[in-house]
Design an enzyme around this catalytic site. Structure first.
Site, PDB file in Angstrom:
ATOM      1  N   LYS A  79       0.468  -1.282   0.094  1.00 32.39           N
ATOM      2  CA  LYS A  79      -0.109  -0.062   0.214  1.00 32.39           C
ATOM      3  C   LYS A  79       0.622   1.234   0.081  1.00 32.39           C
ATOM      4  CE  LYS A  79      -3.861   1.901   2.749  1.00 32.39           C
ATOM      5  NZ  LYS A  79      -4.351   2.334   3.840  1.00 32.39           N
ATOM      6  N   SER A 160      -9.856   2.392   2.736  1.00 31.46           N
ATOM      7  CA  SER A 160      -8.873   2.729   1.592  1.00 31.46           C
ATOM      8  C   SER A 160      -7.891   2.479   1.154  1.00 31.46           C
ATOM      9  CB  SER A 160      -7.753   4.218   2.953  1.00 31.46           C
ATOM     10  OG  SER A 160      -7.368   2.810   3.495  1.00 31.46           O
ATOM     11  N   SER A 184     -10.144  -0.050   7.416  1.00 31.94           N
ATOM     12  CA  SER A 184      -9.715   0.334   6.058  1.00 31.94           C
ATOM     13  C   SER A 184      -9.135  -0.876   5.527  1.00 31.94           C
ATOM     14  CB  SER A 184      -9.192   1.201   5.752  1.00 31.94           C
ATOM     15  OG  SER A 184      -9.350   2.263   5.859  1.00 31.94           O
TER      16      SER A 184
END
Length: 494
Positions: A79, A160, A184
């Site tokens: 990420k 997210s 998330s």
């Protein structure tokens, strides 16, 4: 043998160790897969050289008869919230466009030390603020799933960690890192039919991970199944003296401790999680999950978490307050974007840089956070929200006097279409209604896929455990996984 990219972390690790295929074969297969799936916009930066270098090291070690590292040659997606030395890191925001960290986050350093390689940096909601991956400055991530009604609506992968969810679900990588502030990891895992765990706050170091809300942010793995999550979590975790919130504890052997038996365990069903207008499919899956854990030997008990209804409003005071403080560092002086209009002074540069560099959702949360921290409203909002947070943590403590883990839905719906909720921030925030309470309490929680809705989209079940009881959470997740028998995967339309 099936396509190498159909294999998960455990299968790839074992196959490389046993010589069924080389680490280089594995990496080459995933590099091709990533290059053919750019339509999904899951990767912001591709780093094939990093993955190839790790594969060469793994193959050389095996050829020399050396003991291989735990993740030797396994390629992962990272990420874009984790700083990676020499590789662009933007947190999905224009204000960090072009920023190349001169250091490595502790979590990614732990993964590289375990022998893993990096396929690239994954797209995400800007500064981890979002539930659909629509706030990224570099375009939406597309879910690999489509509704079975014949329509062509493009779906949100959740957020997210939407890039991570899409990459794992679409078989672009066997596992990925995510971060979870209010859900998330878990919500996008549920939306895309994969597993993901948020460990106890402090299990994974936050050093080198770009901050959203420091008292809530926690790294965790996203992968095909529970075992793969256990393997990755072992590699990611560990005490870090550079992080004041890091827990000084030995890393557990979660994979070795996996068991699908729930005999002697009590599973709590919180009555407050039966929210108004819950879709029947979500409720039916929850009932099925209860039956699966009962079949695994668990005793089912009803518990109460009376302050649950206040969790979401408390979260959306605390998280923006911390964000407004953390994001003050982005001023155009030291790194990232600098917008300096001709003849402008220092304050003008700050204003212009932040106006151009931050997206609408980030600005919204900064303004909310600044407001609740202001002199006239600090006690009325922020102090009260922290009191509610303490009450929520106490609710969980009391519930765990009667049970070992809690079972709830992960999200109040299946994946929604891109643009469907972006005009209504409150509707978007409500996606976190089941995940936020455990985040406020700092508890480990995991989402596992349980089934499909009538449109053929994945639905997830959430397990919440006591602090530091990741093993209990993983075991309950494994019990659900084995009984759900979830094998669905998206058709490769991209």
């Amino acid at each position: 043998m099936s396509d190498i990219t159909d294999l998960g972390v455990a299968a790839l690790r074992d196959g490389i160790r046993l010589g069924w295929f080389s680490a280089r074969e594995v990496v080459d297969a995933f590099i091709v897969k990533v290059s053919r799936a750019r339509t999904l916009n899951a990767f912001l930066v591709e780093t094939p050289d990093h993955a190839i270098a790790a594969a060469k090291a793994a193959d050389a070690a095996r050829a020399a008869g050396e003991v291989l590292a735990p993740l030797a040659g396994v390629p992962l997606g990272i990420k874009d919230l984790f700083c990676t030395k020499g590789v662009a890191t933007t947190a999905g925001s224009l204000i960090l466009e072009g920023f190349t960290p001169p250091y490595e986050s502790t979590v990614t350093r732990n993964l590289w030390d375990a022998g893993a390689g990096m396929l690239g940096k994954l797209n995400m909601d800007q500064f981890a603020m979002g539930s659909s991956n629509e706030t990224s400055a570099f375009g939406n991530v597309l879910s690999p799933w489509r509704r079975s009604d014949g329509g062509n609506a493009t779906l949100a992968p959740g957020g997210s960690s939407g890039g991570s969810a899409t990459a794992v679900s679409a078989r672009l990588c066997p596992g990925a890192t995510g971060t979870d502030t209010g859900g998330s990891i878990r919500q996008p895992a549920a939306f895309t039919g994969i597993a993901g765990i948020k460990p106890t706050y402090g299990r994974c170091s936050r050093w080198g991970t770009i901050a959203f809300a420091s008292s809530l942010d926690q790294a965790g793995p996203m992968a095909r199944d529970v075992r793969d999550c256990a393997i990755l979590l072992e590699a990611m975790s560990g005490f870090d003296p550079k992080d004041a919130t890091s827990l000084q504890l030995d890393v557990s052997r979660w994979e070795d401790g996996l068991s699908a038996s729930m005999r002697g365990k009590r599973v709590g069903i919180p009555r407050e999680y039966r929210v108004d207008d819950m879709p029947e499919e979500i409720d039916a899956l929850w009932r099925a999950g209860i039956d699966w854990l009962r079949d695994a030997g668990a005793e089912i008990v009803e518990v109460s978490l009376p302050h649950t209804k206040y969790a979401l409003p408390a979260y959306y005071i605390i998280a923006p307050a911390e964000a407004s403080s953390n994001l003050a560092r982005y001023d155009g002086v030291r790194y990232g974007l600098r917008d300096l209009p001709e003849g402008a002074g220092l304050q003008d540069m700050y204003a212009a840089t932040r106006a151009d560099g931050f997206g609408a959702e980030v600005k919204r949360r900064i303004m909310i956070g600044t407001y609740v921290l202001s002199a006239g409203f600090y006690d009325a909002y922020y102090t009260q929200a922290q009191k509610v947070r303490a009450l929520i943590a106490r609710d969980f403590e009391q519930a765990f006097e009667r049970c070992d883990v809690l079972l709830t839905p992960t999200a109040p719906s299946a994946a929604f279409a891109l643009g469907e909720k972006s005009a209504d921030p409150i509707a978007m925030y409500l996606n976190d209604v089941f995940t936020v309470p455990s985040s406020l309490a700092g508890l480990p929680a995991m989402s596992v896929p349980g089934g499909l809705d009538k449109q053929g989209l994945p639905l997830g079940l959430q397990i919440i455990g006591r602090a530091l009881d990741e093993q209990g959470v993983l075991n309950a997740g494994l019990a659900l996984e084995e009984r759900a028998g979830f094998t669905a995967r998206p058709d490769a339309w991209w």
